[in-house]
Design a protein around this motif. Sequence first.
Motif, PDB file in Angstrom:
ATOM      1  N   VAL A   1      27.138 -14.065  -6.921  1.00  0.00           N
ATOM      2  CA  VAL A   1      28.556 -14.395  -7.013  1.00  0.00           C
ATOM      3  C   VAL A   1      28.925 -14.998  -8.366  1.00  0.00           C
ATOM      4  O   VAL A   1      30.096 -14.961  -8.779  1.00  0.00           O
ATOM      5  CB  VAL A   1      28.968 -15.349  -5.860  1.00  0.00           C
ATOM      6  N   LYS A   2      27.946 -15.534  -9.090  1.00  0.00           N
ATOM      7  CA  LYS A   2      28.246 -16.109 -10.403  1.00  0.00           C
ATOM      8  C   LYS A   2      28.714 -15.049 -11.399  1.00  0.00           C
ATOM      9  O   LYS A   2      29.280 -15.392 -12.451  1.00  0.00           O
ATOM     10  CB  LYS A   2      27.007 -16.820 -10.961  1.00  0.00           C
ATOM     11  N   ARG A   3      28.494 -13.775 -11.083  1.00  0.00           N
ATOM     12  CA  ARG A   3      28.947 -12.691 -11.969  1.00  0.00           C
ATOM     13  C   ARG A   3      30.431 -12.384 -11.782  1.00  0.00           C
ATOM     14  O   ARG A   3      31.009 -11.627 -12.562  1.00  0.00           O
ATOM     15  CB  ARG A   3      28.139 -11.428 -11.706  1.00  0.00           C
ATOM     16  N   VAL A   4      31.036 -12.934 -10.729  1.00  0.00           N
ATOM     17  CA  VAL A   4      32.411 -12.572 -10.385  1.00  0.00           C
ATOM     18  C   VAL A   4      33.400 -12.846 -11.514  1.00  0.00           C
ATOM     19  O   VAL A   4      34.264 -11.995 -11.796  1.00  0.00           O
ATOM     20  CB  VAL A   4      32.824 -13.271  -9.074  1.00  0.00           C
ATOM     21  N   PRO A   5      33.376 -14.006 -12.200  1.00  0.00           N
ATOM     22  CA  PRO A   5      34.349 -14.209 -13.287  1.00  0.00           C
ATOM     23  C   PRO A   5      34.309 -13.114 -14.347  1.00  0.00           C
ATOM     24  O   PRO A   5      35.352 -12.648 -14.813  1.00  0.00           O
ATOM     25  CB  PRO A   5      33.944 -15.574 -13.862  1.00  0.00           C
ATOM     26  N   LYS A   6      33.091 -12.679 -14.713  1.00  0.00           N
ATOM     27  CA  LYS A   6      32.974 -11.607 -15.704  1.00  0.00           C
ATOM     28  C   LYS A   6      33.506 -10.291 -15.151  1.00  0.00           C
ATOM     29  O   LYS A   6      34.170  -9.528 -15.863  1.00  0.00           O
ATOM     30  CB  LYS A   6      31.511 -11.458 -16.126  1.00  0.00           C
ATOM     31  N   VAL A   7      33.233 -10.025 -13.866  1.00  0.00           N
ATOM     32  CA  VAL A   7      33.731  -8.802 -13.237  1.00  0.00           C
ATOM     33  C   VAL A   7      35.254  -8.796 -13.236  1.00  0.00           C
ATOM     34  O   VAL A   7      35.899  -7.793 -13.604  1.00  0.00           O
ATOM     35  CB  VAL A   7      33.205  -8.686 -11.799  1.00  0.00           C
ATOM     36  N   LEU A   8      35.851  -9.908 -12.838  1.00  0.00           N
ATOM     37  CA  LEU A   8      37.313  -9.990 -12.776  1.00  0.00           C
ATOM     38  C   LEU A   8      37.930  -9.843 -14.163  1.00  0.00           C
ATOM     39  O   LEU A   8      38.952  -9.172 -14.332  1.00  0.00           O
ATOM     40  CB  LEU A   8      37.735 -11.309 -12.127  1.00  0.00           C
ATOM     41  N   SER A   9      37.320 -10.453 -15.156  1.00  0.00           N
ATOM     42  CA  SER A   9      37.827 -10.341 -16.525  1.00  0.00           C
ATOM     43  C   SER A   9      37.817  -8.892 -16.986  1.00  0.00           C
ATOM     44  O   SER A   9      38.774  -8.405 -17.617  1.00  0.00           O
ATOM     45  CB  SER A   9      36.988 -11.208 -17.464  1.00  0.00           C
ATOM     46  N   GLY A  10      36.735  -8.161 -16.645  1.00  0.00           N
ATOM     47  CA  GLY A  10      36.644  -6.756 -17.032  1.00  0.00           C
ATOM     48  C   GLY A  10      37.678  -5.883 -16.368  1.00  0.00           C
ATOM     49  O   GLY A  10      38.038  -4.815 -16.886  1.00  0.00           O
ATOM     50  N   LEU A  11      38.166  -6.308 -15.205  1.00  0.00           N
ATOM     51  CA  LEU A  11      39.191  -5.553 -14.479  1.00  0.00           C
ATOM     52  C   LEU A  11      40.610  -6.028 -14.809  1.00  0.00           C
ATOM     53  O   LEU A  11      41.580  -5.518 -14.241  1.00  0.00           O
ATOM     54  CB  LEU A  11      38.955  -5.678 -12.968  1.00  0.00           C
ATOM     55  N   GLY A  12      40.720  -7.002 -15.694  1.00  0.00           N
ATOM     56  CA  GLY A  12      42.035  -7.533 -16.049  1.00  0.00           C
ATOM     57  C   GLY A  12      42.624  -8.397 -14.964  1.00  0.00           C
ATOM     58  O   GLY A  12      43.857  -8.518 -14.858  1.00  0.00           O
ATOM     59  N   MET A  13      41.780  -9.034 -14.172  1.00  0.00           N
ATOM     60  CA  MET A  13      42.241  -9.881 -13.069  1.00  0.00           C
ATOM     61  C   MET A  13      41.985 -11.349 -13.414  1.00  0.00           C
ATOM     62  O   MET A  13      40.989 -11.692 -14.052  1.00  0.00           O
ATOM     63  CB  MET A  13      41.510  -9.505 -11.773  1.00  0.00           C
ATOM     64  N   VAL A  14      42.877 -12.223 -12.991  1.00  0.00           N
ATOM     65  CA  VAL A  14      42.723 -13.649 -13.246  1.00  0.00           C
ATOM     66  C   VAL A  14      41.566 -14.191 -12.427  1.00  0.00           C
ATOM     67  O   VAL A  14      41.140 -13.585 -11.428  1.00  0.00           O
ATOM     68  CB  VAL A  14      44.016 -14.414 -12.899  1.00  0.00           C
ATOM     69  N   CYS A  15      41.049 -15.350 -12.841  1.00  0.00           N
ATOM     70  CA  CYS A  15      39.956 -15.979 -12.100  1.00  0.00           C
ATOM     71  C   CYS A  15      40.052 -17.488 -12.239  1.00  0.00           C
ATOM     72  O   CYS A  15      40.085 -18.019 -13.357  1.00  0.00           O
ATOM     73  CB  CYS A  15      38.599 -15.492 -12.615  1.00  0.00           C
ATOM     74  N   ASP A  16      40.117 -18.169 -11.111  1.00  0.00           N
ATOM     75  CA  ASP A  16      40.078 -19.626 -11.074  1.00  0.00           C
ATOM     76  C   ASP A  16      38.951 -20.047 -10.133  1.00  0.00           C
ATOM     77  O   ASP A  16      38.837 -19.517  -9.018  1.00  0.00           O
ATOM     78  CB  ASP A  16      41.402 -20.213 -10.561  1.00  0.00           C
ATOM     79  N   LYS A  17      38.146 -20.985 -10.582  1.00  0.00           N
ATOM     80  CA  LYS A  17      37.091 -21.503  -9.711  1.00  0.00           C
ATOM     81  C   LYS A  17      37.675 -22.599  -8.835  1.00  0.00           C
ATOM     82  O   LYS A  17      38.219 -23.588  -9.334  1.00  0.00           O
ATOM     83  CB  LYS A  17      35.925 -22.042 -10.535  1.00  0.00           C
ATOM     84  N   LEU A  18      37.558 -22.412  -7.521  1.00  0.00           N
ATOM     85  CA  LEU A  18      38.149 -23.352  -6.570  1.00  0.00           C
ATOM     86  C   LEU A  18      37.175 -24.425  -6.133  1.00  0.00           C
ATOM     87  O   LEU A  18      37.547 -25.583  -5.964  1.00  0.00           O
ATOM     88  CB  LEU A  18      38.656 -22.596  -5.336  1.00  0.00           C
ATOM     89  N   ASP A  19      35.915 -24.038  -5.903  1.00  0.00           N
ATOM     90  CA  ASP A  19      34.957 -25.007  -5.372  1.00  0.00           C
ATOM     91  C   ASP A  19      33.548 -24.423  -5.460  1.00  0.00           C
ATOM     92  O   ASP A  19      33.377 -23.205  -5.611  1.00  0.00           O
ATOM     93  CB  ASP A  19      35.294 -25.318  -3.902  1.00  0.00           C
ATOM     94  N   ASN A  20      32.573 -25.301  -5.377  1.00  0.00           N
ATOM     95  CA  ASN A  20      31.183 -24.848  -5.220  1.00  0.00           C
ATOM     96  C   ASN A  20      30.407 -25.925  -4.468  1.00  0.00           C
ATOM     97  O   ASN A  20      30.614 -27.123  -4.665  1.00  0.00           O
ATOM     98  CB  ASN A  20      30.533 -24.529  -6.560  1.00  0.00           C
TER      99      ASN A  20
END
Length: 329
Positions: free
Chosen positions: A110-129
């Motif tokens: 799941v740590k790859r998700v921010p990079k995936v979203l950036s590549g798709l032009g989608m915003v990304c905010d980390k809510l919690d861990n």
Amino acid sequence: MSAQLPACQLLERYYGQAAQLWPVAPPEDAWLLNHSAAMVSDSVALRQQWQASDRLALTPFEPVNELPTDQVVLFWPKTHQLGMWWLAWLCHVLPANTPIDIVGEHQGGVKRVPKVLSGLGMVCDKLDNARRCSLFATRTVVMEAPDSAWETFDALDIRLVSHPGVFGHGKVDEGTQLLLQALETALPKKPLKVLDMGCGDGIISAWLAKRGHAVTAVDVSAFAAEACRRTLLANELEGTVLESDVYSALEGEQFDVIVSNPPFHQERDVSYGPSTRLINQASEHLNPKGQLILVANVFLPYPEKLQRAFGEFNSLADNRRFRVFRALK
């Protein structure tokens, strides 16, 4: 159901007991079931759990006629390509700018998700861990249907169609190859009524159908069932393909042979539940003198299970990594 999973513990921590979620590709978890009115999953076993609790459960291959009013949460799968597919599917079926949260375990990628979203032009905010899991927020963008994920390749003189998340995606695994070699000599030349349990991309079903057998193929995954249908069609072969939690869709139907390369993983966990039901209930679905033929890693405890269910069995092939077993009714 088993104890609450780490990703669901994180969701409970973040959303609280008032949570009302619309999970996509969820795991089996009692808390999640109780805090969702609807879900989307390729697993017929999980959909049946939600339906038994009077909740809406959809496959990714049927239309979303009612848009979610609850928070959409995508459970990030261990297969990266499948996570990409689910994101594209959500962007295709939901209106642009629909909020989506993404949760998953760190060891599941799941740590790859921010990079995936950036590549798709989608915003990304980390809510919690917490609990070695992370929760991210994004919003849908306009995308086409994710049909490009289907992969076609040739193996063993068969044209195979596969999908991310389907067992053996893009290749024929060693166990299946050993099983097919054993079937070449173990099965009589006359046409038989054969059940392919856990059909995956349809390699075993197509191989059997090419040799004139009447094939019924089942798999718990909608992706696998659709892959098997496409494989049979690509080879101009006939067969019945059903989504089924082991024997659940077969309604007492009986076969001359049950063939399987049964799974023993659910995500990263070892689970013998499906394979145990496959073995224990096989006699109920075999004609007189019918046979169960399965392949498994040599370290798995299937000899004990076969001994208890059938009394006797034998080994058809063994390459020190995999073994092909046969038990007769």
